[in-house]
Design an enzyme around this catalytic site. Structure first.
Site, PDB file in Angstrom:
ATOM      1  N   TRP A  34      40.178  42.133  32.636  1.00  0.00           N
ATOM      2  CA  TRP A  34      40.488  43.542  32.350  1.00  0.00           C
ATOM      3  C   TRP A  34      40.573  44.294  33.658  1.00  0.00           C
ATOM      4  O   TRP A  34      39.722  44.063  34.543  1.00  0.00           O
ATOM      5  CB  TRP A  34      39.356  44.096  31.481  1.00  0.00           C
ATOM      6  CG  TRP A  34      39.422  45.555  31.146  1.00  0.00           C
ATOM      7  CD1 TRP A  34      40.028  46.114  30.051  1.00  0.00           C
ATOM      8  CD2 TRP A  34      38.810  46.643  31.844  1.00  0.00           C
ATOM      9  NE1 TRP A  34      39.838  47.475  30.040  1.00  0.00           N
ATOM     10  CE2 TRP A  34      39.097  47.825  31.136  1.00  0.00           C
ATOM     11  CE3 TRP A  34      38.054  46.757  33.019  1.00  0.00           C
ATOM     12  CZ2 TRP A  34      38.653  49.085  31.541  1.00  0.00           C
ATOM     13  CZ3 TRP A  34      37.610  47.995  33.438  1.00  0.00           C
ATOM     14  CH2 TRP A  34      37.917  49.143  32.710  1.00  0.00           C
ATOM     15  N   SER A 100      36.413  36.946  33.918  1.00  0.00           N
ATOM     16  CA  SER A 100      35.831  38.233  33.539  1.00  0.00           C
ATOM     17  C   SER A 100      35.887  38.421  32.016  1.00  0.00           C
ATOM     18  O   SER A 100      35.289  37.662  31.269  1.00  0.00           O
ATOM     19  CB  SER A 100      36.551  39.360  34.275  1.00  0.00           C
ATOM     20  OG  SER A 100      35.843  40.573  34.165  1.00  0.00           O
ATOM     21  N   MET A 101      36.649  39.406  31.532  1.00  0.00           N
ATOM     22  CA  MET A 101      36.779  39.609  30.090  1.00  0.00           C
ATOM     23  C   MET A 101      37.289  38.357  29.402  1.00  0.00           C
ATOM     24  O   MET A 101      36.919  38.054  28.261  1.00  0.00           O
ATOM     25  CB  MET A 101      37.720  40.779  29.807  1.00  0.00           C
ATOM     26  CG  MET A 101      37.893  41.059  28.324  1.00  0.00           C
ATOM     27  SD  MET A 101      38.988  42.444  27.981  1.00  0.00           S
ATOM     28  CE  MET A 101      38.876  42.423  26.168  1.00  0.00           C
ATOM     29  N   ASP A 229      29.258  40.232  43.423  1.00  0.00           N
ATOM     30  CA  ASP A 229      30.068  40.829  42.355  1.00  0.00           C
ATOM     31  C   ASP A 229      29.436  42.144  41.920  1.00  0.00           C
ATOM     32  O   ASP A 229      28.346  42.172  41.360  1.00  0.00           O
ATOM     33  CB  ASP A 229      30.142  39.858  41.174  1.00  0.00           C
ATOM     34  CG  ASP A 229      31.165  40.263  40.125  1.00  0.00           C
ATOM     35  OD1 ASP A 229      31.427  41.463  39.982  1.00  0.00           O
ATOM     36  OD2 ASP A 229      31.686  39.361  39.434  1.00  0.00           O
ATOM     37  N   HIS A 258      34.008  40.401  42.728  1.00  0.00           N
ATOM     38  CA  HIS A 258      34.487  40.040  41.395  1.00  0.00           C
ATOM     39  C   HIS A 258      35.839  39.324  41.460  1.00  0.00           C
ATOM     40  O   HIS A 258      36.006  38.255  40.875  1.00  0.00           O
ATOM     41  CB  HIS A 258      34.602  41.307  40.545  1.00  0.00           C
ATOM     42  CG  HIS A 258      34.828  41.056  39.094  1.00  0.00           C
ATOM     43  ND1 HIS A 258      33.941  40.347  38.311  1.00  0.00           N
ATOM     44  CD2 HIS A 258      35.842  41.427  38.273  1.00  0.00           C
ATOM     45  CE1 HIS A 258      34.386  40.299  37.072  1.00  0.00           C
ATOM     46  NE2 HIS A 258      35.549  40.932  37.020  1.00  0.00           N
TER      47      HIS A 258
END
Length: 285
Positions: A34, A100-101, A229, A258
């Protein structure tokens, strides 16, 4: 452009997911984070097919050039979209890679659809196992953090996306791990997402509990997280994944932010190639 149909929206219109399919061999499916699109995987798409791998990457509904319905941004629906990709392309023995997402989609797919067609899973800078701080998840992130994200999106989504991009790649007053060009490129991707998708997906990854989903995973697993991150802090995710995926190989990228698919692209590419092709990935000690 190539598209895969993933059901219909409330008005009966087809929902189409933009995707790319490159290379030949064992299949790797890349699921972006995202609020970007599958274009974020540019360095992986340019490298992994050189190593005897077929690489499929698609853009989540609501973002990039995929359809942008008003609804359907919960993880059950997103996992069903992933199933549509695997089924439509008839992919077998896949290595699923969620960033991530996208790590949430991997986890929910494995439980909701029984891990069909999947041989291995990788979680990169992932939001799993559960981000939100609750009574039974005291080490999570306070709700106020996510409330601030939503408030800033509502106030000025584009300003938020520009600021978010700097944290995403670890850019600070003294730290310049990526160029301004990369920040501009990332902002351009993120700005193509619909407002509704940006808001609803932020709610989904903040509030969805994946702990029971992870319990359903028995295939080989790889967990990679950046030590620095700031977007999905390692203590809330990477460090806790070993509690739920005890058989996973856990790798920490020293000093990485990240967005390590850009900042640490060469190392990530080597680890993904090794994992997908059955070579060993050196775990962190």
């Amino acid at each position: 452009m190539s598209y895969i149909k993933a059901g219909q929206d409330a008005n009966g219109e087809d929902i189409k997911l933009h995707y790319t399919d490159q290379g030949q061999g064992q299949t790797v499916v890349l699921i972006h984070g995202w609020p970007q699109s599958h274009e974020a995987w540019t360095y992986q798409l340019g490298e992994l097919p050189k190593h005897g791998l077929r690489v499929v990457a698609y853009t989540r509904r609501g973002f990039g050039n995929s359809s942008k319905p008003f609804e359907g941004y919960d993880y059950d629906t997103l996992a069903d979209d992933l199933k549509a990709v695997l089924d439509t392309l008839d992919l077998q023995n896949v290595t699923l890679v969620g960033f991530s997402m996208g790590g949430g989609e991997v986890a929910r797919y494995m439980s909701r659809h029984g891990g069909a067609r999947v041989a291995k899973v990788a979680f990169i800078s992932a939001v799993t196992p559960y981000l939100l701080k609750t009574d039974d998840n005291p080490d999570g992130v306070p709700q106020s953090v996510f409330d601030d994200i939503q408030a800033n999106i509502a106030k000025d989504r584009f300003d938020f996306l520009q600021s978010f991009g700097k944290d995403f790649y670890g850019v600070g007053a003294l730290s310049k791990p990526v160029s301004q060009a990369v920040l501009d490129w990332s902002f351009g991707m993120a700005s193509l997402g619909s407002h509704q998708a940006t808001v609803q997906c932020a709610t989904a990854f903040a509030t969805t509990d994946f702990r029971s989903d992870l319990a359903a995973i028995s295939v080989p697993a790889l967990v990679i997280h950046g030590e620095d991150d700031k977007t999905v802090p390692i203590k809330n995710s990477g460090e806790r994944m070993s509690q739920h995926l005890k058989h996973a190989t856990y790798v920490v990228y020293d000093g990485a932010p990240h967005g390590l698919f850009i900042t640490d692209k060469d190392k990530l590419n080597r680890d993904l190639v090794a994992f997908a092709t059955g070579s060993s990935v050196e775990a962190s000690k």
